[in-house]
Design a protein around this motif. Structure first.
Motif, PDB file in Angstrom:
ATOM      1  N   GLU A  43      -9.806   9.849 -27.255  1.00 47.28           N
ATOM      2  CA  GLU A  43     -10.373  11.110 -27.672  1.00 47.28           C
ATOM      3  C   GLU A  43      -9.569  12.366 -27.316  1.00 47.28           C
ATOM      4  OE1 GLU A  43     -14.495  12.501 -28.328  1.00 47.28           O
ATOM      5  OE2 GLU A  43     -14.031  12.775 -26.164  1.00 47.28           O
ATOM      6  N   SER A  44      -9.267  12.439 -25.644  1.00 53.75           N
ATOM      7  CA  SER A  44      -8.340  13.341 -25.065  1.00 53.75           C
ATOM      8  C   SER A  44      -7.344  12.541 -24.635  1.00 53.75           C
ATOM      9  CB  SER A  44      -9.115  13.732 -23.713  1.00 53.75           C
ATOM     10  OG  SER A  44     -10.486  14.397 -24.132  1.00 53.75           O
ATOM     11  N   LYS A  45      -5.936  13.161 -25.191  1.00 51.14           N
ATOM     12  CA  LYS A  45      -4.708  12.786 -24.769  1.00 51.14           C
ATOM     13  C   LYS A  45      -4.432  12.603 -23.217  1.00 51.14           C
ATOM     14  CE  LYS A  45      -4.405  11.090 -28.757  1.00 51.14           C
ATOM     15  NZ  LYS A  45      -5.084  10.116 -29.220  1.00 51.14           N
ATOM     16  N   MET A  46      -5.073  13.751 -22.250  1.00 50.71           N
ATOM     17  CA  MET A  46      -4.486  13.970 -21.123  1.00 50.71           C
ATOM     18  C   MET A  46      -6.080  14.357 -20.291  1.00 50.71           C
ATOM     19  SD  MET A  46      -1.497  14.159 -19.641  1.00 50.71           S
ATOM     20  CE  MET A  46       0.040  15.195 -19.618  1.00 50.71           C
ATOM     21  N   LEU A  47      -6.012  13.141 -19.217  1.00 50.74           N
ATOM     22  CA  LEU A  47      -7.219  13.420 -18.246  1.00 50.74           C
ATOM     23  C   LEU A  47      -6.957  13.205 -16.924  1.00 50.74           C
ATOM     24  CD1 LEU A  47      -9.605  11.079 -20.385  1.00 50.74           C
ATOM     25  CD2 LEU A  47      -9.833  13.288 -20.222  1.00 50.74           C
ATOM     26  N   ALA A  48      -7.594  13.649 -16.050  1.00 50.82           N
ATOM     27  CA  ALA A  48      -7.239  13.754 -14.670  1.00 50.82           C
ATOM     28  C   ALA A  48      -8.594  13.611 -13.907  1.00 50.82           C
ATOM     29  CB  ALA A  48      -6.329  14.679 -13.884  1.00 50.82           C
ATOM     30  N   GLY A  49      -8.804  13.467 -12.622  1.00 50.08           N
ATOM     31  CA  GLY A  49     -10.010  13.497 -11.774  1.00 50.08           C
ATOM     32  C   GLY A  49     -10.014  12.823 -10.480  1.00 50.08           C
ATOM     33  N   GLY A  50     -10.782  12.660 -10.082  1.00 46.78           N
ATOM     34  CA  GLY A  50     -11.069  11.877  -8.711  1.00 46.78           C
ATOM     35  C   GLY A  50     -11.747  10.531  -8.732  1.00 46.78           C
ATOM     36  N   VAL A  51     -11.298   9.828  -7.843  1.00 49.16           N
ATOM     37  CA  VAL A  51     -11.898   8.443  -7.767  1.00 49.16           C
ATOM     38  C   VAL A  51     -12.428   7.969  -6.564  1.00 49.16           C
ATOM     39  CG1 VAL A  51      -9.542   7.361  -7.389  1.00 49.16           C
ATOM     40  CG2 VAL A  51     -11.280   5.872  -8.380  1.00 49.16           C
ATOM     41  N   VAL A  52     -13.503   7.384  -6.296  1.00 49.18           N
ATOM     42  CA  VAL A  52     -14.215   6.959  -5.172  1.00 49.18           C
ATOM     43  C   VAL A  52     -14.802   5.465  -5.230  1.00 49.18           C
ATOM     44  CG1 VAL A  52     -14.838   9.203  -4.163  1.00 49.18           C
ATOM     45  CG2 VAL A  52     -16.410   7.962  -5.613  1.00 49.18           C
ATOM     46  N   GLY A  53     -14.652   4.794  -4.132  1.00 47.39           N
ATOM     47  CA  GLY A  53     -15.406   3.372  -4.551  1.00 47.39           C
ATOM     48  C   GLY A  53     -15.462   2.830  -3.307  1.00 47.39           C
ATOM     49  N   GLY A  54     -15.889   1.525  -3.268  1.00 43.70           N
ATOM     50  CA  GLY A  54     -16.131   0.569  -2.054  1.00 43.70           C
ATOM     51  C   GLY A  54     -16.531  -0.534  -2.698  1.00 43.70           C
ATOM     52  N   GLY A  55     -16.233  -1.773  -1.797  1.00 42.62           N
ATOM     53  CA  GLY A  55     -16.552  -2.871  -1.845  1.00 42.62           C
ATOM     54  C   GLY A  55     -16.413  -4.163  -1.012  1.00 42.62           C
ATOM     55  N   ALA A  56     -16.533  -5.230  -1.219  1.00 41.94           N
ATOM     56  CA  ALA A  56     -16.127  -6.257  -0.139  1.00 41.94           C
ATOM     57  C   ALA A  56     -15.546  -7.477  -0.702  1.00 41.94           C
ATOM     58  CB  ALA A  56     -17.627  -6.672   0.276  1.00 41.94           C
ATOM     59  N   TYR A  57     -14.685  -7.951   0.106  1.00 42.17           N
ATOM     60  CA  TYR A  57     -13.796  -9.139  -0.178  1.00 42.17           C
ATOM     61  C   TYR A  57     -14.075 -10.085   0.927  1.00 42.17           C
ATOM     62  CZ  TYR A  57     -11.463  -6.249  -3.741  1.00 42.17           C
ATOM     63  OH  TYR A  57     -11.305  -5.632  -4.664  1.00 42.17           O
ATOM     64  N   LEU A  58     -13.529 -11.319   0.754  1.00 44.80           N
ATOM     65  CA  LEU A  58     -13.621 -12.702   1.090  1.00 44.80           C
ATOM     66  C   LEU A  58     -12.304 -13.366   1.270  1.00 44.80           C
ATOM     67  CD1 LEU A  58     -15.286 -14.580   3.276  1.00 44.80           C
ATOM     68  CD2 LEU A  58     -15.938 -15.888   1.262  1.00 44.80           C
ATOM     69  N   ASP A  59     -11.429 -13.187   2.308  1.00 42.02           N
ATOM     70  CA  ASP A  59     -10.235 -13.876   2.214  1.00 42.02           C
ATOM     71  C   ASP A  59     -10.108 -14.949   3.022  1.00 42.02           C
ATOM     72  OD1 ASP A  59      -9.402 -11.712   0.616  1.00 42.02           O
ATOM     73  OD2 ASP A  59      -8.713 -10.547   2.392  1.00 42.02           O
ATOM     74  N   VAL A  60      -9.287 -15.987   2.795  1.00 35.67           N
ATOM     75  CA  VAL A  60      -9.176 -16.989   3.360  1.00 35.67           C
ATOM     76  C   VAL A  60      -7.546 -17.361   3.471  1.00 35.67           C
ATOM     77  CG1 VAL A  60      -9.300 -19.882   3.010  1.00 35.67           C
ATOM     78  CG2 VAL A  60     -10.878 -18.485   2.088  1.00 35.67           C
ATOM     79  N   ALA A  61      -7.529 -17.631   4.959  1.00 34.03           N
ATOM     80  CA  ALA A  61      -6.041 -17.684   5.314  1.00 34.03           C
ATOM     81  C   ALA A  61      -5.298 -18.873   4.848  1.00 34.03           C
ATOM     82  CB  ALA A  61      -5.895 -17.811   6.588  1.00 34.03           C
ATOM     83  N   LEU A  62      -4.231 -18.771   4.453  1.00 34.84           N
ATOM     84  CA  LEU A  62      -3.257 -19.959   3.999  1.00 34.84           C
ATOM     85  C   LEU A  62      -2.281 -20.225   5.281  1.00 34.84           C
ATOM     86  CD1 LEU A  62      -2.670 -19.174   0.311  1.00 34.84           C
ATOM     87  CD2 LEU A  62      -4.360 -20.736   1.115  1.00 34.84           C
ATOM     88  N   GLY A  63      -1.761 -19.459   5.948  1.00 34.16           N
ATOM     89  CA  GLY A  63      -0.937 -19.730   6.904  1.00 34.16           C
ATOM     90  C   GLY A  63       0.269 -18.541   6.950  1.00 34.16           C
ATOM     91  N   GLY A  64       1.041 -18.331   7.756  1.00 31.79           N
ATOM     92  CA  GLY A  64       2.046 -17.558   7.814  1.00 31.79           C
ATOM     93  C   GLY A  64       1.862 -15.986   7.298  1.00 31.79           C
ATOM     94  N   GLY A  65       0.385 -15.563   7.593  1.00 29.90           N
ATOM     95  CA  GLY A  65       0.080 -14.052   7.300  1.00 29.90           C
ATOM     96  C   GLY A  65      -0.217 -13.986   5.706  1.00 29.90           C
ATOM     97  N   ILE A  66      -0.389 -14.893   4.985  1.00 25.87           N
ATOM     98  CA  ILE A  66      -0.818 -15.026   3.621  1.00 25.87           C
ATOM     99  C   ILE A  66      -2.291 -15.680   3.551  1.00 25.87           C
ATOM    100  CG2 ILE A  66      -0.141 -15.921   1.383  1.00 25.87           C
ATOM    101  CD1 ILE A  66       2.000 -14.296   2.390  1.00 25.87           C
ATOM    102  N   SER A  67      -3.024 -14.775   2.731  1.00 15.40           N
ATOM    103  CA  SER A  67      -4.276 -15.294   2.433  1.00 15.40           C
ATOM    104  C   SER A  67      -4.628 -14.952   0.934  1.00 15.40           C
ATOM    105  CB  SER A  67      -5.480 -14.657   3.327  1.00 15.40           C
ATOM    106  OG  SER A  67      -5.209 -13.364   3.117  1.00 15.40           O
TER     107      SER A  67
END
Length: 191
Positions: free
Chosen positions: A117-141
């Motif tokens: 509908e509007s070809k150009m838009l802008a604004g603000g973004v806020v958010g939050g959440g949670a993740y569960l990361d599993v280490a594979l080794g060497g600093g990679i997860s």
């Protein structure tokens, strides 16, 4: 969301972004890291997707840094059919459980994009959440989780964004093992 409520939230987001940016300067540059996340965006019956790049430095259990994303949410409703590119700052609290990390994240910034509908838009973004990361080794997860994201301006869409991610950081230093020195070799001398 009414304009009366959106403006103070956007102003608060800008102040938060400035405070986090100042704190990020104190983060250790010798321990950088980041993640790339593929997300599915569920927003008022519309389903879209995107990719999110986070980069950070560490300050104790905190990760302070920035983010950039590309997101598309197709919709039959022209004013909700949009493509966005948000960018800003984020802070994460990491609860380290050795091979697993629980990551609680908050982010804030700006976005630009377009809707059908509007070809150009802008604004603000806020958010939050949670993740569960599993280490594979060497600093990679690898990990998974979800965020709640709000985009102010241009229709004010809020949504839930589950995703899978790949995280990298400096490899953890292995604890020094206490080794018992080998006994000196004793040679027998023949009489």
């Amino acid at each position: 969301m009414t304009r009366r409520l959106a403006q103070p939230l956007l102003g608060s987001g800008v102040v938060l972004a400035l405070v986090l940016a100042a704190a990020a300067g104190r983060a250790r540059a010798d321990d950088p890291g980041g993640s790339i996340t593929g997300q599915v965006h569920v927003n008022d019956g519309d389903i879209g997707g995107g990719a999110l790049l986070d980069v950070w430095g560490t300050l104790g259990p905190l990760r302070l840094g920035g983010f950039f994303a590309v997101t598309s949410i197709p919709s039959a409703r022209d004013w909700r059919n949009r493509t966005m590119m948000p960018a800003g700052v984020h802070v994460s609290l990491v609860i380290d459980l050795d091979a697993v990390e629980i990551v609680l994240a908050a982010r804030g910034g700006i976005w630009g994009g377009a809707s059908q509908e509007s070809k150009m838009l802008a604004g603000g973004v806020v958010g939050g959440g949670a993740y569960l990361d599993v280490a594979l080794g060497g600093g990679i997860s690898v990990g998974g989780g979800a965020e709640i994201l709000g985009f102010f301006g241009g229709g004010d869409p809020w949504g839930v964004s589950p995703g899978l991610r790949l995280t990298w950081s400096s490899p953890r230093a292995e604890p020094a093992s206490e080794s018992v020195p080998a006994p000196d070799a004793v040679t027998e001398v023949a009489p």
